[in-house]
Enzyme design. Structure first.
Site, PDB file in Angstrom:
ATOM      1  CE1 TYR A  58      -4.029   1.904   0.601  1.00  0.00           C
ATOM      2  CE2 TYR A  58      -2.982   2.741   2.590  1.00  0.00           C
ATOM      3  CZ  TYR A  58      -4.003   2.794   1.659  1.00  0.00           C
ATOM      4  OH  TYR A  58      -5.000   3.731   1.792  1.00  0.00           O
ATOM      5  NE  ARG A 100      -5.465  12.094  -5.858  1.00  0.00           N
ATOM      6  CZ  ARG A 100      -5.980  11.510  -4.792  1.00  0.00           C
ATOM      7  NH1 ARG A 100      -7.027  11.968  -4.239  1.00  0.00           N
ATOM      8  NH2 ARG A 100      -5.458  10.417  -4.253  1.00  0.00           N
ATOM      9  CE  LYS A 108      -6.809   3.510  -1.438  1.00  0.00           C
ATOM     10  NZ  LYS A 108      -6.840   4.372  -0.261  1.00  0.00           N
ATOM     11  CD  GLU A 156      -9.065   5.019  -3.254  1.00  0.00           C
ATOM     12  OE1 GLU A 156      -9.908   4.416  -2.591  1.00  0.00           O
ATOM     13  OE2 GLU A 156      -8.425   5.998  -2.816  1.00  0.00           O
ATOM     14  CG  ASP A 157      -6.187   7.574  -5.828  1.00  0.00           C
ATOM     15  OD1 ASP A 157      -6.786   7.942  -4.792  1.00  0.00           O
ATOM     16  OD2 ASP A 157      -5.036   7.118  -5.805  1.00  0.00           O
ATOM     17  CG  ASP A 188     -10.896   5.472   0.291  1.00  0.00           C
ATOM     18  OD1 ASP A 188     -11.337   5.530   1.450  1.00  0.00           O
ATOM     19  OD2 ASP A 188      -9.741   5.106   0.007  1.00  0.00           O
ATOM     20  CG  ASP A 189      -9.267   9.472  -3.012  1.00  0.00           C
ATOM     21  OD1 ASP A 189      -8.261   9.091  -2.398  1.00  0.00           O
ATOM     22  OD2 ASP A 189      -9.686   8.928  -4.055  1.00  0.00           O
ATOM     23  CG  ASN A 226      -0.709   9.478   1.122  1.00  0.00           C
ATOM     24  OD1 ASN A 226       0.020   9.536   2.094  1.00  0.00           O
ATOM     25  ND2 ASN A 226      -2.009   9.196   1.197  1.00  0.00           N
ATOM     26  CG  ASN A 235      -3.663   5.957   4.390  1.00  0.00           C
ATOM     27  OD1 ASN A 235      -4.614   5.338   3.927  1.00  0.00           O
ATOM     28  ND2 ASN A 235      -2.640   6.346   3.655  1.00  0.00           N
TER      29      ASN A 235
HETATM   30  N1  LIG Z   1      -4.035  10.468   3.960  1.00  0.00           N
HETATM   31  C1  LIG Z   1      -5.063  10.049   3.270  1.00  0.00           C
HETATM   32  O1  LIG Z   1      -5.778   9.114   3.655  1.00  0.00           O
HETATM   33  C2  LIG Z   1      -5.390  10.732   1.990  1.00  0.00           C
HETATM   34  C3  LIG Z   1      -6.646  10.578   1.421  1.00  0.00           C
HETATM   35  C4  LIG Z   1      -6.965  11.250   0.234  1.00  0.00           C
HETATM   36  C5  LIG Z   1      -6.016  12.038  -0.358  1.00  0.00           C
HETATM   37  N2  LIG Z   1      -4.770  12.134   0.197  1.00  0.00           N
HETATM   38  C6  LIG Z   1      -3.736  12.914  -0.445  1.00  0.00           C
HETATM   39  O2  LIG Z   1      -4.090  14.274  -0.444  1.00  0.00           O
HETATM   40  C7  LIG Z   1      -3.601  14.888  -1.611  1.00  0.00           C
HETATM   41  C8  LIG Z   1      -4.723  15.642  -2.290  1.00  0.00           C
HETATM   42  O3  LIG Z   1      -5.729  14.769  -2.678  1.00  0.00           O
HETATM   43  P1  LIG Z   1      -7.091  15.331  -3.286  1.00  0.00           P
HETATM   44  O4  LIG Z   1      -7.905  14.175  -3.638  1.00  0.00           O
HETATM   45  O5  LIG Z   1      -7.665  16.359  -2.394  1.00  0.00           O
HETATM   46  O6  LIG Z   1      -6.527  16.006  -4.611  1.00  0.00           O
HETATM   47  P2  LIG Z   1      -7.211  17.170  -5.456  1.00  0.00           P
HETATM   48  O7  LIG Z   1      -6.521  17.208  -6.742  1.00  0.00           O
HETATM   49  O8  LIG Z   1      -8.679  17.017  -5.421  1.00  0.00           O
HETATM   50  O9  LIG Z   1      -6.856  18.500  -4.637  1.00  0.00           O
HETATM   51  C9  LIG Z   1      -5.573  19.060  -4.598  1.00  0.00           C
HETATM   52  C10 LIG Z   1      -5.699  20.494  -4.124  1.00  0.00           C
HETATM   53  O10 LIG Z   1      -4.398  20.980  -3.888  1.00  0.00           O
HETATM   54  C11 LIG Z   1      -4.328  22.290  -4.428  1.00  0.00           C
HETATM   55  N3  LIG Z   1      -2.947  22.640  -4.739  1.00  0.00           N
HETATM   56  C12 LIG Z   1      -2.165  22.197  -5.735  1.00  0.00           C
HETATM   57  N4  LIG Z   1      -0.983  22.823  -5.693  1.00  0.00           N
HETATM   58  C13 LIG Z   1      -1.038  23.684  -4.666  1.00  0.00           C
HETATM   59  C14 LIG Z   1      -0.138  24.628  -4.132  1.00  0.00           C
HETATM   60  N5  LIG Z   1       1.066  24.802  -4.645  1.00  0.00           N
HETATM   61  N6  LIG Z   1      -0.525  25.336  -3.063  1.00  0.00           N
HETATM   62  C15 LIG Z   1      -1.736  25.185  -2.534  1.00  0.00           C
HETATM   63  N7  LIG Z   1      -2.633  24.299  -2.982  1.00  0.00           N
HETATM   64  C16 LIG Z   1      -2.283  23.561  -4.043  1.00  0.00           C
HETATM   65  C17 LIG Z   1      -5.202  22.242  -5.670  1.00  0.00           C
HETATM   66  O11 LIG Z   1      -5.579  23.556  -6.057  1.00  0.00           O
HETATM   67  C18 LIG Z   1      -6.359  21.422  -5.147  1.00  0.00           C
HETATM   68  O12 LIG Z   1      -7.263  22.268  -4.461  1.00  0.00           O
HETATM   69  C19 LIG Z   1      -2.976  13.775  -2.459  1.00  0.00           C
HETATM   70  O13 LIG Z   1      -1.590  13.790  -2.264  1.00  0.00           O
HETATM   71  C20 LIG Z   1      -3.542  12.527  -1.886  1.00  0.00           C
HETATM   72  O14 LIG Z   1      -2.634  11.459  -1.983  1.00  0.00           O
HETATM   73  C21 LIG Z   1      -4.464  11.511   1.345  1.00  0.00           C
HETATM   74  O1  LIG Z   2      -4.087   5.659  -0.972  1.00  0.00           O
HETATM   75  C1  LIG Z   2      -3.820   6.221   0.094  1.00  0.00           C
HETATM   76  O2  LIG Z   2      -2.815   5.928   0.762  1.00  0.00           O
HETATM   77  C2  LIG Z   2      -4.734   7.254   0.671  1.00  0.00           C
HETATM   78  C3  LIG Z   2      -5.582   7.990  -0.289  1.00  0.00           C
HETATM   79  O3  LIG Z   2      -6.591   7.208  -0.822  1.00  0.00           O
HETATM   80  C4  LIG Z   2      -4.821   8.716  -1.346  1.00  0.00           C
HETATM   81  O4  LIG Z   2      -5.320   8.792  -2.461  1.00  0.00           O
HETATM   82  O5  LIG Z   2      -3.754   9.252  -1.038  1.00  0.00           O
HETATM   83 MG   LIG Z   3      -7.001   7.514  -2.825  1.00  0.00          MG
END
Ligand SMILES: NC(=O)c1ccc[n+]([C@@H]2O[C@H](COP(=O)([O-])OP(=O)(O)OC[C@H]3O[C@@H](n4cnc5c(N)ncnc54)[C@H](O)[C@@H]3O)[C@@H](O)[C@H]2O)c1
Ligand SMILES: O=C(O)C[C@H](O)C(=O)O
Ligand SMILES: [Mg+2]
Length: 630
Positions: free
Chosen positions: A153, A206, A224, A296-297, A319-320, A460, A504
């Site tokens: 993962y 994404r 996943k 997802e993503d 999930d996101d 991530n 996460n």
């Molecule tokens: N920890 C977890 O469980 C978990 C879950 C979901 C997503 N994530 C992570 O969170 C991140 C974002 O995911 P998402 O689905 O929201 O993506 P997304 O593309 O929907 O959103 C990204 C956001 O970041 C902004 N952004 C991009 N560059 C930027 C900058 N320089 N300054 C400020 N803002 C900026 C974009 O404008 C957008 O609003 C990814 O890295 C993803 O892996 C983690």
């Molecule tokens: O996949 C992960 O580790 C968490 C989340 O779903 C992501 O997109 O970053």
């Molecule tokens: Mg994801």
């Protein structure tokens, strides 16, 4: 057994297996099976008893030749096949003489993986193990979560996706392309398992914080779903990973000779929407209306709007948006015990205003409303900063539609550090995909804002995290409460070691899925994610908090997932969403009945005794039980 051996029954049994067949035969053996079904079987079926009842502990409702017991990862036990099984199944001599226990095999696996220094090689070893011996793979993973979760993962799966063209060997899951439009149901029919309960799918736009990886994104649904089984015990044959290949806008991939997806720009607009519509319909047509469909993503332009479009029509969640919201809110709830500030007493600043940020913000608002604020009062406490700066209604271009609820009528600001100083958040939440965006100055400002600042670097994989755990402690005099989406090594600060937690969604989605599947829930309301968050937060002990962790250890993930499933299941019936009747009296027992057995089952046909052993539950609501699907 010895009587049987003497009477020569084993050769009988071997040929019996070669001829074994039934109407539910599937996959490549389908044609052969249908021929054999018509031919005379060695098994004589007493009147009024069905085929499975008579065959008892049947090997597989399939035509299985001896060698297939070694080639099929769902059947293979390697050297753990006993002498009786080897003889009965016609594989005697195909294995070395040694008999091993599954525990001995697990030891060898651990030694083998440890020999690799590189995580991608460890990943490949585990993929190969899953392709060879499924039960061994899942037991290894389930019993060594802390060690191997970061391999199958996040973060290693991200690297695997980036190198997917190079490491792709065997298909796992379905690739459905935009060219299959009009025929998606037929493609689903090619999947050899008839009893799918959950589908995790991506269009690869994404992938983590790595952007558009097109068909290379397949690693994500596969990873996943590995957790569905390893953490929640959902049976592997009930899980289906799918990549919807609608092309890619990643120019590097379009020019990559190794790229295995469609070499064309992404389908968009009407064509894309019709494709997703057809896919959703085809899934329920093929597997039933309660099939769980996990998005997802998906990229921001599609994630939220598709959730809105389908959430009341299908058993689905993103999930996101929702899983992430749940895990983040659980962390915020646990943090209250340290900060002594109620959720509604915090000011939240998000870096990133995309899917994850909006999901977390909305659920946090719901949690603040539960504490007594009005929705508007709660929203006022939440600020967002995206790639164009602070979400201010006064900024050029205004506030994007999907984040309207969090736009503020204040002076626009493009400098994030200045924003942290001006707004003075007590909780800083990174979902921006920008590695290192929480600079030392930002973190030091957080330490000035409040005594115990909450800092989440959720992006991530590791390279995209807004800051490291060590940087967070170093720049806040060790006063921060930190969590990250990808794991970080322990932090050393002022002579003490801290083990920060992983915020996460893996803490949430396996349990939600198990609860939903076990109740045949037809919709997943937002409140289920709040329930899951509360259940998770409840699991955080004083010991966890003392070492800097606002989540239980990864080692507890299985227990946490089952408990989330139980709470989700109770809620499903309370809210009239569960459709499996009668309602279970004992939810724990009910949930357990749906779970996978990580230990090997015997593959010996039970035809020696009639009636077969009472321990074998041939038919349950989960379908027919046979060794490969338990
Ligand atoms: N920890 C977890 O469980 C978990 C879950 C979901 C997503 N994530 C992570 O969170 C991140 C974002 O995911 P998402 O689905 O929201 O993506 P997304 O593309 O929907 O959103 C990204 C956001 O970041 C902004 N952004 C991009 N560059 C930027 C900058 N320089 N300054 C400020 N803002 C900026 C974009 O404008 C957008 O609003 C990814 O890295 C993803 O892996 C983690
Ligand atoms: O996949 C992960 O580790 C968490 C989340 O779903 C992501 O997109 O970053
Ligand atoms: Mg994801």
């Amino acid at each position: 057994m010895s009587n049987l051996k003497r009477s020569g029954c084993f050769s009988d049994l071997a040929s019996l297996n070669e001829n074994r067949c039934c109407t539910s035969a599937i996959g490549p053996n389908r044609a052969l099976a249908s021929i054999l079904t018509k031919s005379s079987s060695l098994i004589s079926v007493p009147q009024n008893r069905d085929y499975h009842e008579v065959t008892g502990n049947i090997i597989c409702p399939n035509v299985v030749r001896g060698i297939d017991h070694l080639r099929d990862p769902r059947l293979n036990k390697g050297l753990a096949f006993t002498l009786e099984e080897r003889q009965a199944l016609g594989i005697h001599g195909l294995l070395a003489a040694k008999f091993k226990t599954q525990e001995e095999q697990l030891d060898i696996c651990r030694i083998s993986i440890d020999r690799y220094e590189d995580n991608l090689n460890k990943y490949l070893y585990l993929v190969e193990l899953q392709d060879r011996n499924e039960k061994l793979f899942f037991r290894l993973l389930a019993e060594n979560i802390e060690k191997y979760l970061p391999i199958v993962y996040t973060p290693t799966v991200g690297l695997a996706c980036q190198r997917f063209g190079l490491i792709y060997r065997r298909p796992r899951g379905l690739f459905i392309t935009i060219n299959d439009k009009g025929h998606i149901f037929n493609i689903l029919k090619n999947w050899p398992e008839p009893d799918v309960r959950a589908i995790v799918f991506t269009d690869g736009e994404r992938i983590l914080g790595l952007g558009d990886l097109g068909a290379y994104g397949m690693g994500i649904p596969v990873g996943k779903l590995s957790l569905y089984t390893a953490l929640a015990g959902i049976k592997p044959h009930q899980c289906l990973p799918i990549t919807l290949d609608v092309g890619t806008d990643n120019q590097d991939l379009l020019e990559d000779p190794l790229y295995i997806g469609l070499r064309q720009k992404r389908a968009r607009g009407k064509e894309y929407d019709e494709f997703i519509d057809e896919f959703m319909e085809a899934c329920v047509q093929r597997y039933g209306q309660n099939t769980l469909l996990q998005f997802e993503d998906f990229a921001l332009i599609n994630a939220g709007r598709l959730l809105k479009k389908y959430r009341n029509k299908y058993c689905t969640f993103n999930d996101d948006i929702q899983g992430t919201a749940s895990v983040a809110v659980a962390g915020l709830m646990a943090a209250v015990r340290v900060t002594k500030r109620k959720l509604s007493e915090n000011i939240y600043l998000f870096l990133g205003a995309g899917s994850a940020a909006n999901g977390i913000a909305s659920l946090t608002v719901a949690a603040m409303v539960a504490e007594g604020l009005t929705e508007q009062q709660a929203q006022e406490r939440v600020y967002m900063f995206d790639v164009d700066g602070l979400l201010s209604t006064r900024r050029e271009g205004g506030v994007p539609e999907h984040a309207k609820a969090f736009g503020k009528n204040i002076e626009p600001e493009k400098d994030f550090e200045a924003c942290v100083a001006k707004i003075k958040p007590s909780c800083l939440i990174g979902c921006s995909t920008v590695g290192g965006a929480f600079t030392p100055n930002v973190l030091q400002q957080m330490a000035k804002n409040t005594e115990r600042p909450v800092i989440f670097a959720l992006s991530n994989p590791t390279s995209k995290a807004e800051c490291t755990a060590q940087a967070a402690y170093d720049n806040t005099e060790g006063r921060c409460i930190f969590a990250s989406g990808s794991p970080f090594p322990p932090v050393k600060y002022n002579g003490k070691e801290y083990h920060t937690g992983q915020g996460n969604n893996s803490y949430i989605f396996p349990g939600i899925a198990l609860g939903v599947i076990a109740t045949a829930t037809h919709h997943i309301p937002e409140t289920m994610f709040l329930t899951a968050a509360r259940t998770l937060a409840h699991y955080v002990s004083e010991e966890d908090l003392a070492i800097g962790r606002i989540y239980p250890s990864l080692a507890e993930l299985k227990e946490v997932s089952v408990n989330i499933a139980i709470e989700v299941a109770k809620m499903a019936y309370d809210e009239g969403l569960g459709s499996l009747y009668p309602m279970p009296r004992d939810f724990k027992k009910h949930i357990k009945r749906f779970q996978y057995m990580f230990k090997y089952a015997t593959h010996l046909p039970d035809r020696y005794s009639w009636p077969p052993s009472p321990k074998v539950d041939y038919k349950s609501s989960t379908g027919l039980l046979h060794p490969c699907n338990t």
